[in-house]
Scaffold this active site. Structure first.
Site, short mmCIF file in Angstrom:
data_model
loop_
_atom_site.label_atom_id
_atom_site.label_comp_id
_atom_site.label_asym_id
_atom_site.label_seq_id
_atom_site.Cartn_x
_atom_site.Cartn_y
_atom_site.Cartn_z
CG HIS A 53 -1.82 -1.21 1.66
ND1 HIS A 53 -3.03 -1.57 0.43
CD2 HIS A 53 -1.99 -2.11 1.97
CE1 HIS A 53 -3.39 -2.46 0.81
NE2 HIS A 53 -2.49 -2.95 2.59
CB SER A 72 17.38 15.69 -17.91
OG SER A 72 16.78 16.82 -18.44
#
Length: 461
Positions: free
Chosen positions: A173, A299
């Site tokens: 979770h 990038s």
């Protein structure tokens, strides 16, 4: 613009940007490949007719060799010739505007023997097409797709074994949970892939072909030679091509077998999509580093970045593949009444679905080759979340008969940070034997991994 466009002018990235990845599928998924497969079916059917006592057709060994060479030596010029029959006319014939009829004329004109009446005898185009498509799909999966999947599976197994005992905080979770090992988590994916691969192998081996005429009744065959057992002939002929036999059909092979292949590929892709997303997340958590490639840009503006582009690319392509495979599986199993042609154009996209699969598998494999588990980061995260030993603490206390074990640990740790010292203060107040207190004090997050490492040994191969 000409027809000889280079990769930079391709309409689809499959034949453009990603052509180097999809090239192995050309032999199975191109229009030329389909032409070759159709020629094979027409030639082998002609030879099978010649073997019937009922027909006056007789072909000597030289002619048989000559005919088989039409597909065994099939090349780009032959493909262009068939296309010419279809679109503009060739060898004194008008354009057929029909791709299978063009193949028929190619076979007819491929030998000087008078075999014209027997090429495509009593067949409907779907008799040829359904067999040709399966002669391509089966080998494409077996020779290209499956080896690529096994490559990912082998990479996962290697990572699992190498890092079988590397402790890592689990997250259920999205929250810190009972620790595991990095190797065990990779072993889970390897085992899942092995399972779905087995199913893919099984359904691919069961591809099934039909040869029963325009409505699946052998009507033309029976009208010409009622004394021939055409059902037995069809069963033997289809089997000679390495396919199972579909005994009941309309003009169309129902394609439930192909649907099973597509669904099995989706199952493979779903496992790898899960892997891609988990690896992406591990990279974002810094659990996994990535080896930088010399000269490669991560990038355009942030020089420090090494992005998980391989896993992202794999995820995108496998998602696209699953979309295509879902559509194909739904579509190819339907046909209005005994035949409609809408599936014909749809089946031309099978190669595209396989190509997106192949790109996804290769990108996932490349991503796995680049990742490097960061043991120090994993250890730091384990040390920062000592509350995960709470499960072990309350379970040991239950063993010792403490009915309020869960509640005591819950009060200490739920919704708040608890240090190892907090736990040790709890242990000091417990009414337990000193041996149990020592057992509890020995608990640490990095050693609380159960049998995780041993589970890796359950991997086959």
């Amino acid at each position: 613009m000409t027809d000889d466009r280079d990769a930079l002018h391709a309409v689809s990235p499959l034949d453009g940007r990603y052509a180097r990845y999809t090239e192995p599928l050309v032999e199975y998924a191109s229009e030329a490949a389909l032409m070759r497969a159709r020629v094979r079916v027409e030639v082998e059917y002609l030879l099978a007719l010649a073997d019937l006592d009922a027909t006056p057709l007789s072909l000597d060994d030289e002619t048989r060799t000559e005919l088989r060479s039409l597909y065994e030596g099939f090349d780009a010029d032959d493909a262009r010739t068939i296309k010419a029959y279809e679109t503009e006319g060739h060898a004194g014939r008008s354009a057929t505007n029909h791709d299978v009829k063009a193949v028929e004329y190619f076979v007819r004109d491929g030998t000087e023997r008078d075999i014209g009446p027997w090429v495509h005898f009593a067949l409907t185009s779907e008799d040829v097409n359904n067999l040709a498509h399966r002669l391509l799909l089966g080998p494409a999966v077996e020779e290209v797709i499956v080896p690529a999947i096994r490559g990912v599976r082998d990479a996962l197994a290697a990572l699992a074994r190498e890092h079988r005992d590397l402790p890592m905080l689990a997250h259920t979770h999205g929250q810190p949970a009972t620790p595991t090992t990095f190797g065990k988590e990779m072993a889970v994916f390897a085992a899942r892939l092995a399972t779905v691969l087995g199913e893919l192998d099984r359904v691919t081996d069961r591809l099934s072909g039909k040869l029963a005429g325009a409505s699946g009744t052998y009507a033309a065959h029976h009208a010409a030679y009622p004394e021939v057992d055409w059902r037995a002939f069809s069963r033997e002929f289809v089997g000679s091509l390495g396919l199972s036999h579909t005994s009941l059909s309309t003009q169309v092979n129902p394609c439930d077998d192909i649907e099973s292949v597509f669904n099995s590929l989706k199952a493979v892709n779903n496992v790898l999509l899960d892997l891609d997303r988990d690896c992406w997340t591990y990279v974002s958590m810094r659990y996994l580093g990535q080896e930088a490639v010399e000269g490669e840009t991560g990038s355009s503006t942030m020089p420090h970045k090494v992005n998980p582009i391989d896993f992202e690319n794999s995820e995108g392509n496998l998602s696209k593949a699953n979309s295509d495979l879902t559509f194909l599986a739904d579509y190819v199993t339907t046909s209005r009444l005994q035949r409609d042609l809408s599936d014909s154009t749809v089946k031309r996209n099978v190669g595209a679905a396989l190509a997106h699969c192949l790109i996804g598998y290769r990108k996932a494999a490349t991503g796995l080759e680049k990742v490097v588990p960061r043991a120090s980061v994993m250890r730091e995260d384990l040390e920062s979340n000592p509350e995960v030993i709470g499960e072990a603490v309350q379970t040991i206390l239950r063993r010792e008969g403490h009915e309020d074990a869960y509640e005591r640990v819950k009060a200490l740790s739920r919704g708040q940070r608890a240090s190892l010292e907090d736990f040790r203060e709890l242990f000091a107040d417990l009414d337990v034997d000193e041996s149990v207190r020592a057992e509890l004090r020995a608990l640490t997050p990095d050693t609380y991994t159960g049998l995780a490492g041993d589970l890796v040994d359950e991997l086959d191969g």
